[in-house]
Scaffold this active site. Structure first.
Site: not given
Ligand code: SPV
Ligand code: MN
Length: 608
Positions: A71, A205, A207, A233, A257, A259-260, A273, A370
């Site tokens: 981003r 990209y 994001g 979020h 941290c 989350k996933t 997300d 990635a």
């Molecule tokens: C994040 O960075 O919180 C994401 C990936 O979920 S992005 O789509 O780049 O925001």
């Molecule tokens: Mn996110």
């Protein structure tokens, strides 16, 4: 034209014809989102080399290119009508921003096909689902969106005249021989709050470019402020309790941290997300605006992440890999595969083992950022209510950061407001090596949402207070910390321990266990955890481990309150209540310190 003419909204027709005139695509494709369209878009992505084939038909690889791997914070701006300064948020005067975009997009789609897609940011047929239109000249972006979101052209045909919808305009701009963007200096990500429209130019990209993800998120945060609901979020998961009951949790964590991994460890999953949360008859109801995952692939391996790994190697599942290594034999490699990487092509061009950059530094085969793009529906623990138009009731909200020395592993706040302030608004996280800069430095990360806020964090906090007032069943708010370290620098918990914290939180929501009263919240009693560790993980949990993990570290908390106070002091619209709650917390900590000292063993706390 035939597809488009079925939609009666004249404003949409006007907007599309305006941008067609300005961007000058050679053709326009209206995406209905059925299988035929999906294949058409995917073929186009392969034909124009936005994606490359792998050894599996359903797997493709996309490269963003070296200058475009993340981003772009600097060039992401919220367009506001008055040139207001909002602390922590990059703003720009609307007129100026729109003029700049208009100039950049002149003729930008020449020689390309423009895609127009219609999407539902939530379950189809739900009164709480925002609608969105995406215009892009990138088949990769449209391909990704058809995986990550719910196409809903039909809803646009049915929609009543005054229905609002978000609009996204994206152009990747010119690309070079490797497929990378050429005009990096003309990369812009502008979000116009007034017209609920966002623009991205000269980027690939996701994001930055997938309007439906983080650009729509900024718009839902703003719309939520006007309409009185929350856009978070957060993941949405279900945790099973006694008698087979499912309790839903949402959870916010800064990147890297847990989350996933928490979302995948829970018993069921609705989203990984984002969450849109409304009050319906006094109950907070959550929907996931997404239908897929755009997840970090770095480190994904069969032992720690079996659910994701299985999807990523399954030839049956649609996956777009981005910025990994595509080996010459068509095999996809990322950090987490057991074999050694072989020559191929990656995010930096041709790659071979030992390849170095100009400074003599080894080029990683697969980039730390990635990603994989795939459907949530492939997950075997997908919650049956994922497409429920009413959403699911939120029983608990979890906030967690990377914190080596302050928070205990799990703690319930005293009430909604206390949780909003001390767990959400006060969230901090230590930087990981993946982010540029000194690692270990603590960063302010309120609600894990700072990068995406389109309104002041003061207003966002007030919105939470107001939202809570409408609820007859307020979610319990928890703070978790998976990264607590002992005095010797080692982590005090194992990755799997989060399963126990989830189960304890589930019990607390139903008042099925008691708690110990600490100055900062409610923590588990030893016996309850001992039982859960044994039942969930077959692990013996010793009193000594418990004591070390759940010691209340008074000086650390006091220092944190000072830090948080001084940040909010500089945010003009911070609600007074935030300071009152911080002050009460400080007073409680001082009183406990007088009685028990700086480091308070949980065994000294009162059981309730
Ligand atoms: C994040 O960075 O919180 C994401 C990936 O979920 S992005 O789509 O780049 O925001
Ligand atoms: Mn996110």
């Amino acid at each position: 034209m035939e597809r488009l003419s079925k939609i009666s909204d004249q404003e949409l027709h006007r907007w599309l014809s305006d941008i067609i005139m300005v961007t000058e695509p050679s053709s326009v494709y209206i995406v209905l989102g059925d299988e035929e369209d999906f294949n058409y878009i995917k073929e186009a992505a392969l034909k124009n080399k936005e994606e490359l084939k792998t050894k599996h038909e359903r797997h493709t690889v996309h490269f963003d290119g070296l200058p475009d791997l993340a981003r772009d914070r600097k060039n992401t701006k919220i367009l506001t009508e008055q040139d207001m300064e909002i602390p922590f948020i990059n703003t720009m005067k609307r007129d100026e921003g729109l003029a700049e975009i208009k100039d950049i997009i002149k003729g930008i789609m020449k020689g390309k096909e423009m895609y127009v897609g219609f999407f539902c940011l939530g379950p189809r047929g739900s009164p709480y689902t925002p609608l969105a239109v995406q215009v892009t000249d990138s088949s990769y972006v449209m391909h990704s969106e058809l995986i990550l979101y719910r196409p809903c052209y039909e809803e646009f045909i049915r929609m009543s005249p005054n229905t609002k919808y978000f609009r996204f305009l994206h152009s990747a701009g010119e690309r070079d021989g490797l497929g990378w963007i050429k005009n990096v200096e003309r990369r812009r990500i502008y979000i116009d709050l007034r017209d609920e429209t966002a623009y991205t130019t000269n980027s690939q990209y996701a994001g930055n470019t997938i309007g439906l993800k983080k650009l729509a998120f900024r718009l839902t945060i703003h719309r939520g402020l006007l309409e009185g609901w929350l856009s978070e979020h957060m993941f949405i998961v279900g945790v099973k309790g006694s008698g087979g009951r499912i309790t839903y949790f949402t959870g916010a964590f800064p990147a890297g941290c847990g989350k996933t991994s928490t979302a995948l460890m829970a018993d069921t999953i609705i989203g990984d997300d984002l969450a849109l949360i409304r009050e319906v008859n006094g109950i907070p109801m959550a929907i996931n605006p997404e239908n897929g995952m755009f997840g970090i692939i770095d480190g994904v391996n069969p032992i720690d992440d079996p659910k994701i790994y299985e999807i990523l190697i399954s030839p049956e599942d649609d996956v777009i890999f981005s910025n990994v290594l595509l080996e010459d034999n068509g095999e996809v490699w990322w950090n987490g595969k057991s074999e050694e990487p072989r020559s191929g092509i990656n995010y930096a061009g041709k790659w071979w083992p030992g390849k170095k950059d100009e400074d003599g530094k080894e080029i990683k085969p697969s980039h730390p950022n990635a990603r994989f793009t795939t459907r949530l529906s492939y997950l075997k623990h997908l919650d049956p209510r994922v497409n429920d138009p009413q959403g699911v009731p939120v029983g608990g909200m979890i906030f967690g950061g990377r914190d080596s020395d302050t928070w205990v592993p799990v703690e319930e706040s005293f009430n909604w407001e206390h949780g909003v302030v001390t767990k959400g608004a006060a969230l901090e996280s230590e930087r990981t090596a993946a982010v540029i800069g000194k690692s270990g430095v603590r960063e302010f990360s309120p609600y894990a949402i700072l990068d995406f806020l389109s309104i002041s964090v003061g207003k966002f906090t007030q919105l939470h207070f107001d939202f809570g007032k409408k609820l007859s069943r307020k979610p319990k708010i928890f703070g978790v910390n998976y990264f607590l370290k002992g005095s010797d620098g080692r982590f005090l918990n194992e990755k799997v321990d989060k399963k126990v914290w989830l189960k304890w939180m589930e019990l607390r929501i139903h008042d099925d266990v008691g708690f110990l009263e600490s100055p900062t919240g409610r923590i588990p009693a030893y016996n309850d955890l001992e039982e859960l560790f044994s039942r969930e993980l077959g692990k013996e949990y010793k009193p000594k481990e418990y004591e070390e993990q759940f010691t209340i570290r008074v000086p650390k908390h006091l220092a944190k309150i000072e830090r948080i106070w001084s940040v909010y002091e500089k945010i003009p619209d911070t609600p007074q209540l935030l300071f009152e709650i911080l002050k009460e917390e400080k007073d409680r900590l001082l009183a406990y310190r007088d009685k028990f000292g700086d480091y308070i063993s949980p065994f000294k706390l009162d059981k309730r």
